[in-house]
Design a protein around this motif. Structure first.
Motif: not given
Length: 312
Positions: A10-13, A171-175, A303-305
């Motif tokens: 998730i952090r990478r995304r 993207y965050l949820a499913a790449g 989102g970042a937090t």
């Protein structure tokens, strides 16, 4: 400190999304001739003609086939890119970012709205109508200035969700495959999701409604956070307006934008949002751009937090 198994991913995304935003704002869009979404649109148009040739009915079964084929092709191509990027360090990170960039649009969205504002500011109503026609599906060739400004503001608000928040969310949820499949369904909705296409167009339209349900409400909440006082005072009216449009999702960011700006947004014979507001002018399009930018910044920060805390 606990750790979620998927938190590094998730952090990478989240980091990829940050790079994508910078690249988008710096470079804008590829020419339509080479843009993957435009290529997908042309492929979908061919499939549409093939499935609905003369003598063949626009059935829901054919709609499912079109939607599954387009979304499957998009997701499959994205999966290939994601697998190719895996284990390649910085090069793989950049490859994934460049692929994801094709699923969302920030700069182009704000630029389109800015062109409408610039034409209205210059007193060029015909030019403003033509620029607005690039943003909306409604006829603009006979609209007065207030309704031209309304069209631009509505499109900016709706597409903050459709073209930015939703692909980022998926993207965050499913790449990358999730973002690509979402973009394919959203493109089909724009192409065939009309009542005139009956059950055939209903399939991508309803699926798009499902995929946009959360992003639309996140976008509306982010807009309210950008200028909370005007909207909070009228939250019940905002919610009522949000449900007054035919789409279960589009009304949320549009109603939020209408209320935070204090303007009346109207699509003739379809809906009126914040009826007590004043008629919008060119300056309100500029204000909508600023509110949209603040909303995206608020969404990115939240989102970042959340992604950072996922690993704590």
């Amino acid at each position: 400190m606990g750790s979620l198994g998927g938190s590094p991913m998730i952090r990478r995304r989240a980091a990829v999304l940050g790079v994508v935003a910078v690249v988008d704002l710096a470079l804008g869009e590829l020419p339509n001739r080479w843009h993957p979404v435009a290529l997908l649109g042309r492929a979908a148009a061919y499939l549409d003609r093939l499935l609905t040739a003369e003598g063949q009915r626009d059935t829901a079964t054919r709609g499912v086939l079109l939607t599954a084929t387009a979304a499957g092709l998009a997701a499959g191509a994205a999966l290939g890119v994601a697998r190719g990027a895996r284990g390649r360090g910085a090069a793989g990170f950049l490859l994934q970012a460049l692929a994801l960039k094709q699923t969302l649009s920030i700069r182009a969205l704000f630029d389109h709205a800015g062109r409408v504002a610039a034409r209205l500011e210059a007193g060029d109503l015909a030019g403003a109508r033509a620029a607005a026609a690039m943003m909306v599906s409604r006829r603009t060739d006979d609209l007065p200035p207030g309704l031209v400004a309304s069209a631009a503001i509505e499109s900016l608000a709706e597409n903050l969700s459709d073209s930015v928040v939703a692909p980022a969310w998926w993207y965050l949820a499913a790449g990358l495959p999730g973002a690509a499949a979402y973009r394919a369904v959203n493109t089909l909705d724009a192409m065939v999701g009309y009542r005139s296409r009956g059950r055939f167009g209903m399939v991508p339209a309803r699926l798009d409604d499902v995929l946009n349900w959360v992003p639309a409400r996140l976008t509306a909440a982010s807009l309210v956070l950008a200028r909370p006082l005007p909207a909070v005072r009228q939250v019940s009216r905002l919610v009522r307006d949000a449900w007054s449009t035919p789409s279960p999702n589009a009304g949320w960011p549009m109603a939020a934008m209408a209320h935070i700006l204090g303007v009346r947004l109207e699509k003739l014979e379809h809906h009126v949002l914040h009826a007590a507001g004043r008629e919008p002018v060119a300056a309100d399009i500029r204000r909508a751009q600023r509110a949209g930018a603040l909303a995206l910044a608020a969404t990115a920060l939240a989102g970042a937090t959340a992604c950072w805390r996922a690993g704590e």
